[in-house]
Write a protein that holds these residues in place. Structure first.
Motif, PDB file in Angstrom:
ATOM      1  N   ALA A 248       0.833  -1.204   0.000  1.00 41.29           N
ATOM      2  CA  ALA A 248       0.000   0.000   0.000  1.00 41.29           C
ATOM      3  C   ALA A 248       0.865   1.251   0.000  1.00 41.29           C
ATOM      4  O   ALA A 248       1.996   1.238   0.466  1.00 41.29           O
ATOM      5  CB  ALA A 248      -0.921  -0.001   1.206  1.00 41.29           C
TER       6      ALA A 248
ATOM      7  N   GLU B   3      -4.376   2.767   3.935  1.00 46.66           N
ATOM      8  CA  GLU B   3      -4.515   1.607   3.046  1.00 46.66           C
ATOM      9  C   GLU B   3      -3.812   0.382   3.639  1.00 46.66           C
ATOM     10  O   GLU B   3      -4.337  -0.738   3.577  1.00 46.66           O
ATOM     11  CB  GLU B   3      -3.939   1.938   1.667  1.00 46.66           C
TER      12      GLU B   3
ATOM     13  N   ARG C 286      -5.702  -3.085   5.012  1.00 52.67           N
ATOM     14  CA  ARG C 286      -5.336  -4.380   4.438  1.00 52.67           C
ATOM     15  C   ARG C 286      -4.951  -5.377   5.520  1.00 52.67           C
ATOM     16  O   ARG C 286      -5.302  -6.554   5.451  1.00 52.67           O
ATOM     17  CB  ARG C 286      -4.174  -4.197   3.453  1.00 52.67           C
TER      18      ARG C 286
END
Length: 327
Positions: free
Chosen positions: A29, A34, A38
């Motif tokens: 990422a 992000e 994840r």
């Protein structure tokens, strides 16, 4: 460390700690939000903005924002609250003006409830006593000394640069007398005790301290037995404690080392209770701009329920002050 010990320690934390060492070859990422989304799929993606606002997210050791880039190699850390985000306002003790016990143009004395950090904490930056005071007084506030989050009681804060400098030196010279009350399991065979056990890190966990024979930091604590009594057929005692040094967990470790763990202390074997029964009860020091010695004791209205129960049982509690003059 046994599983029971591990559970006792973890129960004292308000958050679950996550840490990852992001290497260049497994970077997926571009931004912090992000990467966290994840890695932590159990967390509602729509809650990340609120989580960043609360704090407790770090990239390479620095507080992170949602768009902070993940530039591998780096360390990514997150303190995930154990409480629901919607309950944060009620989870931490809130401020009220009655918590300010004294204030003049240079300093103030405030009551810090158990469970409230003194300043912005590693796991969150939103709820803390210093921040509450700044918002309420609309001015700069400094805390030259702190109380652990689990510890309640009186705390000095400075309102001027000259007082902040004075207090910092006064703490270094140990000329500010601090008096604590604590309830412990067991009844000591002594009336007074002077402890000088050095403290070092405990390998079982980063937050723990232990008495060490070699190395470590000198820790000096004076203890006075105020009252002893029975609780559910077990002996307990109320102690007055005066720390002469300011080591991490000093009072808690010294009491436990004497076979007298503080009630409500999950880290050092204390009997179970809703809160740590360790209270910063009184302060005595020389006020440089009033040119006199000042003493402050916790007002009756701010005393925690556990202390009020003990006072009713034993007929009141009084601090014993040494007769030496504060210079």
């Amino acid at each position: 460390m046994t599983e029971i010990e591990r559970d006792r320690i973890q129960s004292s934390f308000f958050s679950r700690y996550w840490v990852w060492h992001v290497a260049a070859e497994n970077q997926h990422a571009a931004t912090c939000i992000e990467e966290l989304a994840r890695r932590l799929e159990h967390i509602d993606p729509g809650s990340w903005s609120e989580r960043f606002a609360l704090g407790g997210i770090y990239v390479a050791g620095a507080p992170a924002h949602p768009d902070t880039p993940i530039l591998a190699p780096c360390k990514l850390e997150y303190y995930e609250p154990k409480f629901a985000l919607s309950e944060a306002e009620s989870f931490y003790p809130q401020f009220s003006p009655e918590m300010i016990v004294y204030m003049d143009e240079d300093l103030g004395i405030a009551y810090k409830p158990a469970g409230l950090p003194t300043t912005a904490a590693r796991d969150q930056q939103r709820f803390n006593l210093a921040g509450y005071l700044r918002a309420h007084l609309a001015r700069a506030v400094h805390t030259p000394s702190r109380l652990d989050t689990a510890v309640a009681g009186l705390l000095i804060f400075s309102l001027s640069d000259r007082m902040n400098r004075y207090l910092q030196k006064a703490y270094e010279k140990r000329s500010i007398e601090k008096y604590y009350l604590c309830e412990v399991g067991g009844v000591p065979a002594w009336q007074e005790l002077d402890i000088t056990h050095a403290l070092g890190r405990d390998r079982r966990h980063a937050v723990l301290r232990r008495v060490v024979e070699e190395g470590g930091d000198l820790a000096h604590t004076k203890i006075l037995l105020l009252k002893s009594y029975n609780h559910n057929l077990e002996g307990r005692a109320l102690l007055q404690v005066k720390p002469l040094t300011g080591r991490t967990h000093q009072i808690r470790v010294h009491c436990a080392a004497e076979g007298l763990p503080i009630v409500g202390d999950p880290l050092y074997g204390g009997a179970q209770a809703q809160e740590l029964r360790l209270l910063s009860y009184a302060l005595r020091f020389h006020h440089p701009y009033k040119q006199r010695e000042v003493e402050f004791e916790l007002p009756l209205a701010l005393r925690p329920e556990w202390l009020q129960d003990i006072e009713q049982r034993v007929g009141g509690v009084s601090i014993v002050y040494p007769t030496k003059e504060i210079r």
